[in-house]
Design a protein around this motif. Structure first.
Motif, PDB file in Angstrom:
ATOM      1  N   MET A  61      -6.056 -20.201   6.298  1.00  0.00           N
ATOM      2  CA  MET A  61      -7.168 -20.958   6.578  1.00  0.00           C
ATOM      3  C   MET A  61      -6.868 -21.685   7.783  1.00  0.00           C
ATOM      4  O   MET A  61      -7.955 -21.738   8.333  1.00  0.00           O
ATOM      5  CB  MET A  61      -7.669 -21.634   5.332  1.00  0.00           C
ATOM      6  CG  MET A  61      -8.044 -20.622   4.149  1.00  0.00           C
ATOM      7  SD  MET A  61      -8.620 -21.712   2.615  1.00  0.00           S
ATOM      8  CE  MET A  61      -9.945 -22.799   3.126  1.00  0.00           C
ATOM      9  N   THR A  62      -5.781 -22.241   7.964  1.00  0.00           N
ATOM     10  CA  THR A  62      -5.698 -22.882   9.171  1.00  0.00           C
ATOM     11  C   THR A  62      -5.716 -21.987  10.526  1.00  0.00           C
ATOM     12  O   THR A  62      -6.228 -22.242  11.539  1.00  0.00           O
ATOM     13  CB  THR A  62      -4.192 -23.558   9.302  1.00  0.00           C
ATOM     14  OG1 THR A  62      -3.849 -24.415   8.217  1.00  0.00           O
ATOM     15  CG2 THR A  62      -3.847 -24.371  10.630  1.00  0.00           C
ATOM     16  N   GLY A 109      -8.559 -21.907  13.930  1.00  0.00           N
ATOM     17  CA  GLY A 109      -8.644 -21.606  15.009  1.00  0.00           C
ATOM     18  C   GLY A 109      -9.150 -20.469  15.604  1.00  0.00           C
ATOM     19  O   GLY A 109      -9.749 -20.297  16.719  1.00  0.00           O
ATOM     20  N   TYR A 110      -9.194 -19.362  14.678  1.00  0.00           N
ATOM     21  CA  TYR A 110      -9.740 -18.046  15.138  1.00  0.00           C
ATOM     22  C   TYR A 110     -11.258 -18.184  15.299  1.00  0.00           C
ATOM     23  O   TYR A 110     -11.747 -17.600  16.179  1.00  0.00           O
ATOM     24  CB  TYR A 110      -9.477 -17.113  14.018  1.00  0.00           C
ATOM     25  CG  TYR A 110      -9.459 -15.590  14.377  1.00  0.00           C
ATOM     26  CD1 TYR A 110      -8.625 -15.060  15.200  1.00  0.00           C
ATOM     27  CD2 TYR A 110     -10.099 -14.840  13.497  1.00  0.00           C
ATOM     28  CE1 TYR A 110      -8.738 -13.719  15.502  1.00  0.00           C
ATOM     29  CE2 TYR A 110     -10.092 -13.595  13.695  1.00  0.00           C
ATOM     30  CZ  TYR A 110      -9.601 -12.934  14.781  1.00  0.00           C
ATOM     31  OH  TYR A 110      -9.412 -11.501  15.080  1.00  0.00           O
ATOM     32  N   LYS A 120     -11.630  -8.493   7.895  1.00  0.00           N
ATOM     33  CA  LYS A 120     -11.196  -7.184   8.087  1.00  0.00           C
ATOM     34  C   LYS A 120      -9.683  -6.947   8.479  1.00  0.00           C
ATOM     35  O   LYS A 120      -9.146  -7.979   8.635  1.00  0.00           O
ATOM     36  CB  LYS A 120     -11.969  -6.846   9.485  1.00  0.00           C
ATOM     37  CG  LYS A 120     -13.564  -6.588   9.384  1.00  0.00           C
ATOM     38  CD  LYS A 120     -14.264  -6.378  10.783  1.00  0.00           C
ATOM     39  CE  LYS A 120     -15.755  -6.307  10.807  1.00  0.00           C
ATOM     40  NZ  LYS A 120     -16.333  -7.515  10.054  1.00  0.00           N
ATOM     41  N   PRO A 121      -9.235  -5.697   8.363  1.00  0.00           N
ATOM     42  CA  PRO A 121      -7.706  -5.642   8.585  1.00  0.00           C
ATOM     43  C   PRO A 121      -7.345  -6.159   9.908  1.00  0.00           C
ATOM     44  O   PRO A 121      -6.325  -6.898  10.169  1.00  0.00           O
ATOM     45  CB  PRO A 121      -7.525  -4.169   8.705  1.00  0.00           C
ATOM     46  CG  PRO A 121      -8.732  -3.512   7.752  1.00  0.00           C
ATOM     47  CD  PRO A 121      -9.907  -4.449   7.987  1.00  0.00           C
ATOM     48  N   VAL A 122      -8.032  -6.113  10.975  1.00  0.00           N
ATOM     49  CA  VAL A 122      -7.596  -6.894  12.324  1.00  0.00           C
ATOM     50  C   VAL A 122      -7.571  -8.401  12.165  1.00  0.00           C
ATOM     51  O   VAL A 122      -6.787  -8.565  12.842  1.00  0.00           O
ATOM     52  CB  VAL A 122      -8.785  -6.356  13.493  1.00  0.00           C
ATOM     53  CG1 VAL A 122     -10.131  -7.116  13.033  1.00  0.00           C
ATOM     54  CG2 VAL A 122      -8.328  -6.776  14.875  1.00  0.00           C
ATOM     55  N   PHE A 134      -3.471 -12.700  12.036  1.00  0.00           N
ATOM     56  CA  PHE A 134      -2.686 -13.723  11.085  1.00  0.00           C
ATOM     57  C   PHE A 134      -1.215 -13.234  11.129  1.00  0.00           C
ATOM     58  O   PHE A 134      -0.435 -14.253  11.262  1.00  0.00           O
ATOM     59  CB  PHE A 134      -3.464 -13.765   9.752  1.00  0.00           C
ATOM     60  CG  PHE A 134      -2.711 -14.863   9.040  1.00  0.00           C
ATOM     61  CD1 PHE A 134      -2.371 -16.140   9.111  1.00  0.00           C
ATOM     62  CD2 PHE A 134      -2.187 -14.283   7.780  1.00  0.00           C
ATOM     63  CE1 PHE A 134      -1.697 -16.882   8.229  1.00  0.00           C
ATOM     64  CE2 PHE A 134      -1.376 -14.845   6.922  1.00  0.00           C
ATOM     65  CZ  PHE A 134      -1.256 -16.484   7.193  1.00  0.00           C
ATOM     66  N   LEU A 135      -0.944 -12.127  10.501  1.00  0.00           N
ATOM     67  CA  LEU A 135       0.509 -11.735  10.434  1.00  0.00           C
ATOM     68  C   LEU A 135       1.189 -11.954  11.601  1.00  0.00           C
ATOM     69  O   LEU A 135       2.397 -12.383  11.842  1.00  0.00           O
ATOM     70  CB  LEU A 135       0.588 -10.451   9.802  1.00  0.00           C
ATOM     71  CG  LEU A 135       0.217 -10.263   8.393  1.00  0.00           C
ATOM     72  CD1 LEU A 135       0.304  -8.796   7.874  1.00  0.00           C
ATOM     73  CD2 LEU A 135       0.699 -11.364   7.250  1.00  0.00           C
TER      74      LEU A 135
END
Length: 316
Positions: A45-46, A50-51, A65-67, A72-73
């Motif tokens: 969530m952090t 920012g996203y 979505k997967p993107v 994040f990863l």
């Protein structure tokens, strides 16, 4: 939980609280698992704050979505997270999404489509027999009081003598191990799974010495192992004591409290123990997990062979 509030709206926070309660009450997840999942979701969530340049909303999870997950990863990987941490983080996010999906608030399809990062298989790193014995015998070396030293010896003796996880040892009730003639005890491990663990004389001796010196009343319903102020003994205290011991004894950094559990299994196997029996003693759900110890023992045997057999060395 207050840290999450900074990165989320109130409806999201409410759902997180409901999810964590469900993990504890319905799934009977361990405290360590719940803490790890909560921490992983907070990191996600952090990142999402920012996203999107704003606190997370329930709609962000509905539209995930997967993107988004790949981004994040990738960010976590840049911060130095390994495959195991990334995989667990993805597992926590999936769990929360399934919670939302059951309430019609999101879909977990995007997360399900994501493959967890491939883990590099690493072998357990046990201590030598001499190292494990040194640790259990010298565990009281840094204790400020005799009863604390007896406590430290008892905890580490349980880990090595019975193959317990540190959470299992520190979770024992005050009435546990009170009968010096008992030859076994029942341990409740991961997922509420119970197993029978044999008790050796060294365990009884260490626990008897601790009970005799402990200044607190060790009653049923109270923790067996206590901190200096009488509260439950924290894992960090055991880990810190082990770090001091390995420094004093010249042991590698892999000599952690959990390494004593690995040592229990490896030394039993080396002495001719049956793999399925060791699986039962450790409480492993799958035999494949226990089979990792055969690779350690095979490597040790090859090392001995190379060093000792007359034909193992090439002549120049």
């Amino acid at each position: 939980m207050s840290a999450i509030l900074i990165f989320s709206t109130k409806p999201v926070l409410d759902e997180i609280e409901a999810w964590l309660r469900a993990l504890a009450d319905e799934r009977q997840a361990s405290g360590e698992t719940i803490e790890a999942y909560e921490r992983d979701l907070r990191q996600f969530m952090t990142f999402m704050t920012g996203y999107h340049a704003r606190p997370c909303e329930l709609a962000d999870f509905a539209d995930l979505k997967p993107v988004d997950l790949r981004a994040f990863l990738a960010a976590r990987r840049r911060d130095g997270a390994g495959a195991a941490s990334l995989g667990r983080g993805l597992s926590g996010i999936r769990s929360f999404l399934r919670h939302l999906e059951r309430k019609g608030l999101a879909s977990s399809a995007g997360a399900k489509a994501m493959r967890a990062p491939k883990k590099t298989k690493s072998l357990p790193r046990p201590l030598t027999v001499a190292g494990a014995l040194d640790v259990t015998e010298e565990a009281d070396a840094f204790a400020a009081e005799p009863w604390v030293g007896a406590r430290d010896v008892a905890v580490l003796t349980l880990l090595y003598g019975c193959g317990l996880r540190i959470s299992e040892a520190l979770g024992l009730d005050g009435s546990a191990l009170g009968d010096p003639d008992a030859r076994s005890m029942t341990i409740t491990g991961k997922g509420g799974k119970t197993r029978l663990v044999p008790l050796i004389p060294a365990v009884h001796e260490a626990l008897g010495a601790y009970r005799a010196l402990c200044p607190f009343h060790l009653a049923k319903g109270e923790p067996l192992f206590r901190g200096v102020k009488g509260g439950p003994l924290r894992p960090q205290i055991v880990q810190r004591n082990m770090a001091r011991l390995r420094g004093a004894l010249g042991l590698p950094s892999s000599a952690t409290p959990h390494a004593l559990r690995h040592s229990f299994a490896t030394h039993l196997l080396a002495a001719g123990g049956d793999l399925r029996t060791i699986q039962d003693l450790l409480g492993h759900a799958s035999l494949s997990t226990t089979q990792a110890y055969t690779a350690i023992d095979s490597a040790r045997l090859l090392s001995v062979y190379d060093a000792a057999h007359p034909r193992a060395r090439r002549r120049g």
